[in-house]
Design a protein around this motif. Sequence first.
Motif, PDB file in Angstrom:
ATOM      1  N   PRO A  44      -1.259   2.655 -10.249  1.00 42.63           N
ATOM      2  CA  PRO A  44      -0.759   3.837  -9.451  1.00 42.63           C
ATOM      3  C   PRO A  44      -0.197   3.359  -8.178  1.00 42.63           C
ATOM      4  O   PRO A  44      -1.046   3.031  -6.972  1.00 42.63           O
ATOM      5  N   ILE A  45       0.778   3.791  -7.686  1.00 48.82           N
ATOM      6  CA  ILE A  45       1.332   3.681  -6.486  1.00 48.82           C
ATOM      7  C   ILE A  45       0.706   4.388  -5.265  1.00 48.82           C
ATOM      8  O   ILE A  45       0.342   3.684  -4.332  1.00 48.82           O
ATOM      9  N   PRO A  46       0.356   5.530  -5.315  1.00 42.08           N
ATOM     10  CA  PRO A  46      -0.839   6.286  -4.415  1.00 42.08           C
ATOM     11  C   PRO A  46      -1.890   5.516  -4.119  1.00 42.08           C
ATOM     12  O   PRO A  46      -2.328   5.438  -2.975  1.00 42.08           O
ATOM     13  N   ARG A  47      -2.500   4.775  -4.953  1.00 43.74           N
ATOM     14  CA  ARG A  47      -3.815   4.254  -4.962  1.00 43.74           C
ATOM     15  C   ARG A  47      -3.298   2.818  -4.187  1.00 43.74           C
ATOM     16  O   ARG A  47      -3.932   2.647  -3.296  1.00 43.74           O
ATOM     17  N   PHE A  48      -2.285   2.199  -4.574  1.00 45.70           N
ATOM     18  CA  PHE A  48      -1.897   1.110  -3.803  1.00 45.70           C
ATOM     19  C   PHE A  48      -1.712   1.396  -2.360  1.00 45.70           C
ATOM     20  O   PHE A  48      -2.165   0.662  -1.413  1.00 45.70           O
ATOM     21  N   LEU A  49      -0.805   2.329  -2.065  1.00 47.67           N
ATOM     22  CA  LEU A  49      -0.307   2.891  -0.779  1.00 47.67           C
ATOM     23  C   LEU A  49      -1.656   3.319   0.325  1.00 47.67           C
ATOM     24  O   LEU A  49      -1.570   2.802   1.525  1.00 47.67           O
ATOM     25  N   SER A  50      -2.844   3.516  -0.487  1.00 52.96           N
ATOM     26  CA  SER A  50      -4.040   3.903   0.289  1.00 52.96           C
ATOM     27  C   SER A  50      -4.627   2.562   0.966  1.00 52.96           C
ATOM     28  O   SER A  50      -5.525   2.748   1.907  1.00 52.96           O
ATOM     29  N   GLY A  51      -4.260   1.316   0.518  1.00 50.50           N
ATOM     30  CA  GLY A  51      -4.889   0.268   1.118  1.00 50.50           C
ATOM     31  C   GLY A  51      -3.906  -0.820   1.652  1.00 50.50           C
ATOM     32  O   GLY A  51      -4.136  -1.947   1.820  1.00 50.50           O
ATOM     33  N   THR A  52      -2.642  -0.236   2.016  1.00 50.11           N
ATOM     34  CA  THR A  52      -1.647  -0.952   2.598  1.00 50.11           C
ATOM     35  C   THR A  52      -1.023  -0.253   3.728  1.00 50.11           C
ATOM     36  O   THR A  52      -1.328   0.880   4.031  1.00 50.11           O
ATOM     37  N   THR A  53      -0.369  -1.108   4.610  1.00 54.29           N
ATOM     38  CA  THR A  53       0.710  -0.303   5.637  1.00 54.29           C
ATOM     39  C   THR A  53       2.136  -0.631   5.241  1.00 54.29           C
ATOM     40  O   THR A  53       2.428  -1.722   4.728  1.00 54.29           O
ATOM     41  N   PHE A  54       3.008  -0.074   6.209  1.00 54.16           N
ATOM     42  CA  PHE A  54       4.132  -0.234   6.276  1.00 54.16           C
ATOM     43  C   PHE A  54       4.611  -1.672   6.518  1.00 54.16           C
ATOM     44  O   PHE A  54       5.547  -2.460   5.892  1.00 54.16           O
ATOM     45  N   TRP A  55       4.175  -2.369   7.387  1.00 50.61           N
ATOM     46  CA  TRP A  55       4.343  -3.605   7.928  1.00 50.61           C
ATOM     47  C   TRP A  55       3.957  -4.791   7.012  1.00 50.61           C
ATOM     48  O   TRP A  55       4.495  -5.627   7.046  1.00 50.61           O
ATOM     49  N   ARG A  56       2.902  -4.314   6.069  1.00 50.07           N
ATOM     50  CA  ARG A  56       2.648  -5.290   5.169  1.00 50.07           C
ATOM     51  C   ARG A  56       3.400  -5.082   3.782  1.00 50.07           C
ATOM     52  O   ARG A  56       3.346  -6.093   3.059  1.00 50.07           O
TER      53      ARG A  56
END
Length: 472
Positions: A44-56
């Motif tokens: 799931p994208i939401p789970r991935f986004l919870s562990g990253t930032t825009f600049w990464r």
Amino acid sequence: MDWIGGGHLGRWLFTEGLAVLYLVAFVAAARQFRALLGSRGMLPIPRFLSGTTFWRSPSIFCRHYSDRFFAAVAWTGAALALVTVAGVTARLPLPACMAVWLVLWALYLSIVNVGQLWYSFGWESLLLEAGFLAVFVGNASTPPPVAILLLLRWLLLRVEFGAGLIKIRGDPCWRNLTCLYYHHETQPMPGPLSWYFHRLPRPLHRVEAAGNHLTQLVVPFGLFAPQPVAGIAAAIMIVTQVWLVASGNFAWLNWLTIVLACSVIPDSLLPGAAPTITSTPLWFTVVTAAVTAGIALLSYRPVRNLLSHHQLMNASFEPWHLVNTYGAFGHITKVRTEIVVEGTDDDLVTPATRWREYEFKGKPGAPERRPRQYAPYHLRLDWLMWFAAISPGYGDRWFGGFVRRLLENDPDTLRLLRRNPFPDLPPHFVRARLYEYRFTDRRTRRATGRWWDREPISVCLPPVDLARFGGR
């Protein structure tokens, strides 16, 4: 000396071809994302986004994500690509034309950077790098910028030369010209003609391998010679890529390489190709010069990688995918293995249990089913199934979720398959077995109609039900 050959025909072929491939890529994203990446997807994208930032991971989804928003982004990209294919974008004023290409690039970058394993293929970066350069090729009334056309050739050289180096440094079968004894049979997704390519006489396979080395290690340097030499070099690459298109399914990798090579074709091939043009605005000259300088600086790491004995096959050195390194099939699989997924509606598993097989759209399954042509469309699940068969670690993060969705008869997942053997009620149990596949010989093919022979090797996943995943 005529180094460019005008550039109008090459620019038109490049932008038209690239727009078609953008259209394919966005449509594939829209049709497949729910099961693969959606809120209830395998990764799931939401789970991935919870562990990253825009600049990464630069992506519009870092600001907001929902399945409906992803679909809107993908279909917007498809609509813009379709408008561009129709020639509307090229006729817009120069700033508006550039804006359309920039939006296409930004939208697809947003998808790739949250796509995780499903978008880990080299041709994703290739589409983005080519798409970024397309922003600066100008509209129909602007002279093609020589510097940008040369950057397209630089990209094409890295694609071909990188692929040639990874082969010659990798599997010894490339050096002794025997890799094509196996490749047509063991490639990730064979096409309808792959059986015939595999059955070519072995001396012709050696000619194939030698021709590959010539095209990838020698010919690319002709791209920077004056015309017509550059055009001839590009034509050789196009012929080689058409051969690869006919022999297998590699998404849009070969097609995009052809599109890049078409940018080198001189206007003299089609008299009258140059339209009425205006002078180049000073601001556009400054922008293209700045982009060229930036690409030159960012090329340092890809060039260092090309020269390294530890060459990476496909890699991006920054999250914007502006200048990347490419290569494919440094190692050739000699034996084809496939994961066959089966289900049963029996309440208990016994030796008498009748198992029914799930059929995938592209990857080999039933021995009598002829491989299909799907490229440039990309069947992401089928490709990852091939990787999981040769290296189980590729499936660690998503295969269990895939099985669970089969046990639930999840509609989004089933749409990724060719056939669901349980159309009414979901199966009670699902299992996976590993098989060795081989193309049939000519006699067997004529006698039985089968394209494949297969033998079971082992059990990948013993029978599981929803209780394994906390259901039922």
